[in-house]
Motif scaffolding. Structure first.
Motif, mmCIF file in Angstrom:
data_model
loop_
_atom_site.group_PDB
_atom_site.id
_atom_site.type_symbol
_atom_site.label_atom_id
_atom_site.label_comp_id
_atom_site.label_asym_id
_atom_site.label_seq_id
_atom_site.Cartn_x
_atom_site.Cartn_y
_atom_site.Cartn_z
ATOM 1 N N ARG A 75 47.725 37.956 38.912
ATOM 2 C CA ARG A 75 48.214 36.926 39.861
ATOM 3 C C ARG A 75 46.891 36.543 40.483
ATOM 4 N N GLY A 76 45.821 37.277 40.714
ATOM 5 C CA GLY A 76 44.725 36.574 41.116
ATOM 6 C C GLY A 76 44.128 35.250 40.794
ATOM 7 N N ARG A 77 44.482 34.884 39.469
ATOM 8 C CA ARG A 77 44.132 33.680 38.765
ATOM 9 C C ARG A 77 45.016 32.605 39.294
ATOM 10 N N ILE A 78 46.314 32.931 39.407
ATOM 11 C CA ILE A 78 47.308 32.047 40.104
ATOM 12 C C ILE A 78 46.843 31.522 41.340
ATOM 13 N N ASP A 80 43.686 31.639 42.247
ATOM 14 C CA ASP A 80 42.341 30.914 42.251
ATOM 15 C C ASP A 80 43.051 29.299 42.139
ATOM 16 N N ALA A 81 43.938 29.027 41.137
ATOM 17 C CA ALA A 81 44.458 27.670 40.988
ATOM 18 C C ALA A 81 44.960 27.196 42.242
ATOM 19 N N VAL A 82 45.842 27.802 42.879
ATOM 20 C CA VAL A 82 46.230 27.388 44.206
ATOM 21 C C VAL A 82 45.293 27.062 44.952
ATOM 22 N N THR A 83 44.166 27.629 45.462
ATOM 23 C CA THR A 83 43.121 27.382 46.211
ATOM 24 C C THR A 83 42.397 26.270 45.972
ATOM 25 N N LEU A 84 42.080 25.824 44.670
ATOM 26 C CA LEU A 84 41.688 24.765 43.966
ATOM 27 C C LEU A 84 42.627 23.558 44.272
ATOM 28 N N ALA A 85 43.938 23.877 44.019
ATOM 29 C CA ALA A 85 44.992 22.659 44.472
ATOM 30 C C ALA A 85 45.009 22.261 45.883
ATOM 31 N N ARG A 86 44.705 23.034 46.515
ATOM 32 C CA ARG A 86 44.770 22.944 48.336
ATOM 33 C C ARG A 86 43.615 22.171 48.613
ATOM 34 N N GLN A 87 42.336 22.028 47.820
ATOM 35 C CA GLN A 87 41.485 21.297 48.219
ATOM 36 C C GLN A 87 41.587 20.073 48.290
ATOM 37 N N PRO A 88 41.190 19.035 49.501
ATOM 38 C CA PRO A 88 41.060 17.796 49.437
ATOM 39 C C PRO A 88 40.690 17.115 48.428
ATOM 40 N N GLY A 89 41.332 15.924 47.917
ATOM 41 C CA GLY A 89 40.659 15.373 46.867
ATOM 42 C C GLY A 89 40.766 15.948 45.667
ATOM 43 N N THR A 90 41.319 16.934 45.293
ATOM 44 C CA THR A 90 41.713 17.664 44.211
ATOM 45 C C THR A 90 43.185 17.201 43.529
ATOM 46 N N LEU A 91 43.103 17.013 42.421
ATOM 47 C CA LEU A 91 44.213 16.847 41.613
ATOM 48 C C LEU A 91 44.332 18.087 40.395
ATOM 49 N N LEU A 92 45.069 18.986 40.508
ATOM 50 C CA LEU A 92 45.251 20.010 39.621
ATOM 51 C C LEU A 92 46.427 19.600 38.609
ATOM 52 N N CYS A 93 46.136 20.066 37.238
ATOM 53 C CA CYS A 93 46.809 19.928 36.265
ATOM 54 C C CYS A 93 47.340 21.206 35.522
ATOM 55 N N CYS A 172 39.148 28.067 33.390
ATOM 56 C CA CYS A 172 39.362 28.561 32.165
ATOM 57 C C CYS A 172 40.043 29.949 32.200
ATOM 58 N N HIS A 173 41.126 30.065 31.802
ATOM 59 C CA HIS A 173 41.556 31.457 31.681
ATOM 60 C C HIS A 173 42.055 31.564 30.156
ATOM 61 N N HIS A 174 41.396 31.122 29.162
ATOM 62 C CA HIS A 174 41.793 31.334 27.891
ATOM 63 C C HIS A 174 41.514 32.711 27.370
ATOM 64 N N ILE A 175 42.257 33.373 26.333
ATOM 65 C CA ILE A 175 42.319 34.543 26.042
ATOM 66 C C ILE A 175 42.464 34.870 24.574
ATOM 67 N N GLY A 308 32.497 26.586 43.430
ATOM 68 C CA GLY A 308 31.857 27.818 44.060
ATOM 69 C C GLY A 308 33.025 28.902 44.209
ATOM 70 N N LEU A 309 34.224 28.771 43.100
ATOM 71 C CA LEU A 309 35.205 29.623 43.296
ATOM 72 C C LEU A 309 34.929 31.051 43.099
ATOM 73 N N LYS A 310 35.048 32.089 43.773
ATOM 74 C CA LYS A 310 34.755 33.553 43.448
ATOM 75 C C LYS A 310 36.273 33.949 43.089
ATOM 76 N N PRO A 311 36.394 34.623 41.646
ATOM 77 C CA PRO A 311 37.820 35.112 41.238
ATOM 78 C C PRO A 311 38.138 36.266 42.332
ATOM 79 N N THR A 312 39.567 36.184 42.544
ATOM 80 C CA THR A 312 40.233 37.247 43.351
ATOM 81 C C THR A 312 40.951 38.288 42.421
ATOM 82 N N GLN A 313 41.183 39.203 42.823
ATOM 83 C CA GLN A 313 42.103 40.345 42.067
ATOM 84 C C GLN A 313 43.174 40.713 43.229
#
Length: 370
Positions: A75-78, A80-93, A172-175, A308-313
């Motif tokens: 869930r923390g990785r989700i 992280d992605a939401v945090t990036l998507a909310r940043q102005p000028g960002t397009l998240l795929c 990146c969250h390849h496993i 400068g993203l710090k992964p969350t748990q």
């Protein structure tokens, strides 16, 4: 359909079911029912879609494994992605399934509804194309999945560097497939007699990642495709090995899987990725050297470093049984939220969201009486 029909032939299915029943007679009755893990969620859906579990004789029970990349996404990785998507000028795929998985900050679909620029893509190349089309935006590709999808990300990053695309990066969250299986096999609360290994991962990595299972744990492993004949052929191989007292890695998907894997894909992965010291898994916790991170040569494309993203748990929702299902300790229908608070239209856990999730398979293909 002419290339699929032969792998769904009813008479061939009947023959394999009979052969599996015969092989079971050679297994000590005290060991039955055998606990067979189908590692991949695609196999779980094949079992229930075609009713294979209802056709098989008594003496076999399936344990659903951690081979669905969306299901093991923490869930923390989700968030992280939401945090990036909310940043102005960002397009998240992102791939389609991942946008519906909820985190503490909601899902990527929620972020899109609130105004974030979130796009569903079919490949990382689509995301790279969007970066070229939108030079005024930072385009981030949410790269998830096992070794199945990692080569596509690697090849896309090579292309991005060659073409000098500077507004493209990857969260990146390849496993990798081996470490979570070791974690489950080491769990004293899980009993497994054999494993059916995923065909698509094996197309890339070959047979060697499963060798430790037969050498250290003495459990048979058979690689399978995703049609009924594919799966039943692999299951027959597992049961025969158990009856014979053998533990080997067998390939029942030779039309697609070579023993050494795909050399081109493996080289691309080795160039672009390196093993991360530790990676988080939903239901399995942090596992050493189980995930992939961008190598120093491609660090400029790492979205975590760029932003400068710090992964969350983030803890699982109260009452959610996804963790236990992924470890083979709980069946989906035994989760207190299943079919009540958690449904495909309003999912609480990732296993109800993903098209390969065990909970989604139970919900779609099983009646309440089952």
């Amino acid at each position: 359909m002419k290339f699929i029909d032969e792998f769904r032939d009813p008479q061939a299915v009947k023959t394999l079911i009979t052969q599996i029943g015969t092989a079971l007679k050679g297994v000590d009755p005290s060991r039955q029912p055998l606990q067979i893990m189908e590692v991949c969620g695609g196999h779980t859906h094949a079992i229930f879609r075609f009713g294979l579990d209802k056709l098989l004789p008594e003496g076999i029970e399936f344990v659903h494994g951690p081979g669905c990349p969306v299901c093991v996404l923490p869930r923390g990785r989700i968030d992280d992605a939401v945090t990036l998507a909310r940043q102005p000028g960002t397009l998240l795929c992102s791939y389609g399934d991942a946008v519906r998985v909820p985190g503490d900050l909601g899902s990527l679909l929620d972020a899109k509804a609130a105004g974030a620029d979130v796009r569903i893509v079919y490949s990382p190349l689509d995301a790279l194309a969007l970066a070229k089309q939108n030079p005024d935006k930072q385009v981030v590709f949410f790269a998830i999945g096992f070794e199945t999808t990692a080569p596509a990300t690697a090849l896309t990053l090579r292309q991005a560097r060659q073409q000098g695309v500077e507004n493209f990066s990857v969260l990146c969250h390849h496993i990798t497939i081996g470490p979570p299986l070791r974690a489950i096999l080491d769990d004293p609360g899980v009993r497994l007699d054999g494993l059916v290994a995923p065909g698509h991962v094996s197309m890339v990595v070959g047979q060697s990642p499963y060798q430790f299972i037969v050498e250290e744990y003495r459990k048979p492993v058979v690689i399978a495709g995703f049609e009924p004949i594919d799966f039943l052929t692999a299951l027959l191989g597992v049961v025969r090995q158990i009856a014979d007292g053998r533990a080997e890695v067998e390939n029942a998907y030779k039309r697609a899987v070579q023993s050494a894997g795909n050399a081109v894909a493996l080289r691309a992965m080795a160039e672009v990725f390196t093993l991360a010291p530790k990676s988080d898994w939903r239901g399995l916790g942090a596992i050493d050297q189980s995930g992939l991170m961008l190598s120093d040569a491609f660090a400029e494309f790492d979205a975590e470093r760029r932003f400068g993203l710090k992964p969350t748990q983030v803890a699982e929702p109260e009452g959610c049984g996804c963790a236990q299902v992924l470890r083979g300790q709980l069946r989906p229908a035994d989760c207190p939220l299943f079919g009540k608070a958690c449904t495909p239209s309003a999912p609480v856990g990732a296993l109800m969201v993903s098209s390969e999730g065990a909970c989604a398979a139970y919900y779609q293909y099983r009646s309440p009486q089952d």
